[in-house]
Design an enzyme around this catalytic site. Structure first.
Site, PDB file in Angstrom:
ATOM      1  N   LYS A  70     -89.969 -35.413 -22.275  1.00  0.00           N
ATOM      2  CA  LYS A  70     -90.566 -36.797 -22.560  1.00  0.00           C
ATOM      3  C   LYS A  70     -92.062 -36.626 -21.228  1.00  0.00           C
ATOM      4  O   LYS A  70     -92.923 -37.395 -21.407  1.00  0.00           O
ATOM      5  CB  LYS A  70     -90.141 -37.620 -23.009  1.00  0.00           C
ATOM      6  CG  LYS A  70     -89.828 -37.799 -24.647  1.00  0.00           C
ATOM      7  CD  LYS A  70     -88.661 -38.811 -24.426  1.00  0.00           C
ATOM      8  CE  LYS A  70     -88.586 -39.028 -26.294  1.00  0.00           C
ATOM      9  NZ  LYS A  70     -87.676 -39.836 -26.310  1.00  0.00           N
ATOM     10  N   ALA A 132     -79.673 -46.431 -17.777  1.00  0.00           N
ATOM     11  CA  ALA A 132     -80.260 -47.119 -17.362  1.00  0.00           C
ATOM     12  C   ALA A 132     -81.690 -45.801 -17.384  1.00  0.00           C
ATOM     13  O   ALA A 132     -82.014 -45.848 -16.042  1.00  0.00           O
ATOM     14  CB  ALA A 132     -79.427 -47.595 -16.029  1.00  0.00           C
TER      15      ALA A 132
HETATM   16  P1  ATR Z   1     -82.185 -40.936 -21.600  1.00  0.00           P
HETATM   17  O1  ATR Z   1     -83.715 -40.713 -21.089  1.00  0.00           O
HETATM   18  O2  ATR Z   1     -82.196 -40.642 -23.016  1.00  0.00           O
HETATM   19  O3  ATR Z   1     -82.020 -42.768 -21.187  1.00  0.00           O
HETATM   20  P2  ATR Z   1     -81.027 -40.130 -19.427  1.00  0.00           P
HETATM   21  O4  ATR Z   1     -82.535 -40.494 -18.484  1.00  0.00           O
HETATM   22  O5  ATR Z   1     -79.685 -39.316 -19.103  1.00  0.00           O
HETATM   23  O6  ATR Z   1     -81.656 -39.906 -21.040  1.00  0.00           O
HETATM   24  O7  ATR Z   1     -79.367 -41.527 -18.987  1.00  0.00           O
HETATM   25  C1  ATR Z   1     -78.463 -41.121 -19.519  1.00  0.00           C
HETATM   26  C2  ATR Z   1     -77.999 -42.350 -19.438  1.00  0.00           C
HETATM   27  O8  ATR Z   1     -76.482 -42.293 -20.086  1.00  0.00           O
HETATM   28  C3  ATR Z   1     -77.869 -42.993 -17.939  1.00  0.00           C
HETATM   29  O9  ATR Z   1     -78.509 -44.501 -17.783  1.00  0.00           O
HETATM   30  C4  ATR Z   1     -76.521 -42.815 -17.569  1.00  0.00           C
HETATM   31  O10 ATR Z   1     -75.765 -42.997 -16.790  1.00  0.00           O
HETATM   32  P3  ATR Z   1     -75.627 -42.977 -15.523  1.00  0.00           P
HETATM   33  O11 ATR Z   1     -77.145 -43.509 -15.068  1.00  0.00           O
HETATM   34  O12 ATR Z   1     -74.700 -43.610 -14.932  1.00  0.00           O
HETATM   35  O13 ATR Z   1     -75.637 -41.555 -15.290  1.00  0.00           O
HETATM   36  C5  ATR Z   1     -75.743 -42.331 -19.531  1.00  0.00           C
HETATM   37  N1  ATR Z   1     -74.984 -42.190 -19.445  1.00  0.00           N
HETATM   38  C6  ATR Z   1     -74.623 -40.787 -19.996  1.00  0.00           C
HETATM   39  N2  ATR Z   1     -73.179 -40.507 -20.566  1.00  0.00           N
HETATM   40  C7  ATR Z   1     -72.100 -41.800 -19.798  1.00  0.00           C
HETATM   41  C8  ATR Z   1     -70.873 -41.819 -19.670  1.00  0.00           C
HETATM   42  N3  ATR Z   1     -70.308 -41.407 -20.455  1.00  0.00           N
HETATM   43  N4  ATR Z   1     -70.283 -43.136 -19.166  1.00  0.00           N
HETATM   44  C9  ATR Z   1     -71.488 -44.040 -19.406  1.00  0.00           C
HETATM   45  N5  ATR Z   1     -72.820 -44.068 -18.939  1.00  0.00           N
HETATM   46  C10 ATR Z   1     -73.101 -42.509 -19.320  1.00  0.00           C
END
Ligand code: ATR
Length: 284
Positions: A70, A132
């Site tokens: 994206k 986030a």
């Molecule tokens: P997207 O663009 O789909 O939002 P991303 O930028 O990779 O994807 O963001 C994934 C989000 O899911 C992030 O907020 C991530 O938390 P971190 O920034 O702390 O990594 C969160 N996330 C993914 N797996 C997680 C988990 N097992 N527990 C808590 N938060 C998770």
């Protein structure tokens, strides 16, 4: 560009096998009796720009873009809409006959429309947002568009929530607070709406371990994850009597403007479409 290539659009991602876009657009093509196609294309990160140029030359009308492309899609656009500029990400590329690529973002409006249908205005409401990343960014803008008074962003890495808030504060009316997931109980008690934008709970990822007893009984719970449709979070929330909103509404509403851009007719989001997608998810 080739002429006579027909009404062809694509959806580009990595992986792409589980994308519902071909089915969704196929449903509308059939319903509206349009002789067109939406082709799924698995494209690795390093090949993205080259493949987009190839599709443009081949006469595609445009593509929907999903993870992980994206941001790259936004960067390729010669022109973009406000939503893409605000999100710094695009999920729709339209190939114009003069060679220009228009980058748009329909994710935010998809979430806004889905929530408008389910909850109406968020005027005066407090939203608790988990995550986030890029999806959270769009969600903040959607909540703000619906009039939320306060948005509290909690993320596993709290510093990312703070960075996102800093970037968005100048653009939103809503008051923004941030924290880590450990701060959940205090914030949960204040929320009218809980929104999960993290990828936790998606097929193959373990769910967030949240104790929903901290949530007020009248709080609604939305998960933007739609595979599975009933995430562990939504199941838990429903069992406790909360109104739950799944991610299919957002998926269908983000697709409608894309379809219109590719095929020239604005399609309707209907219960029949939802049932078709639910059947596909059941068999996934
Ligand atoms: P997207 O663009 O789909 O939002 P991303 O930028 O990779 O994807 O963001 C994934 C989000 O899911 C992030 O907020 C991530 O938390 P971190 O920034 O702390 O990594 C969160 N996330 C993914 N797996 C997680 C988990 N097992 N527990 C808590 N938060 C998770």
């Amino acid at each position: 560009m080739l002429t006579g290539a027909g009404k062809i659009a694509g959806v580009v991602g990595w992986p792409i096998r589980h994308s519902l876009s071909p089915l969704l657009h196929g449903y509308w093509l059939e319903e509206l009796d349009i002789d067109g196609a939406m082709v799924p294309l698995a494209v690795a990160r390093e090949d993205f720009a080259r493949i987009i140029a190839g599709l443009q030359r081949a006469g595609f009308r445009g593509v929907n873009v999903t993870v992980p492309h994206k941001e790259a899609a936004f960067a390729l656009g010669h022109v973009c809409d406000d939503a893409a500029r605000e999100a710094q990400a695009a999920n729709l590329l339209i190939f114009h006959p003069d060679g220009r690529i228009e980058a748009r973002n329909t994710d935010t409006v998809g979430l806004t429309e889905s929530l408008r249908e389910e909850t109406g205005s968020l005027e005066g409401r407090t939203v608790l947002l988990l995550g986030a990343g890029g999806a959270a960014r769009g969600a903040v803008l959607a909540m703000n568009a619906l009039g939320a008074a306060e948005i509290r962003i909690l993320n596993r890495h709290a510093d990312k929530a703070a960075t996102l808030a800093m970037a968005l504060k100048p653009r939103v009316h809503a008051k923004i607070e941030t924290g880590g997931l450990a701060d959940w109980p205090a914030h949960a008690a204040k929320a009218d709406l809980l929104v999960n934008t993290t990828s936790a709970g998606m097929k193959g990822n373990p769910p967030l371990a949240l104790d929903l007893t901290a949530l007020r009984k009248d709080a609604a719970v939305l998960d933007i994850v739609y595979n599975p449709l009933q995430t562990a979070l939504l199941k838990d929330a429903a069992a406790r009597g909360h109104k739950t909103i799944d991610g299919l509404g957002m998926l269908m509403h983000q697709a409608a403007p894309s379809f219109e851009a590719f095929f020239g007719t604005r399609p309707q989001v209907t219960p029949g479409l939802r049932a078709c997608l639910e059947r596909a998810l059941d068999h996934a």
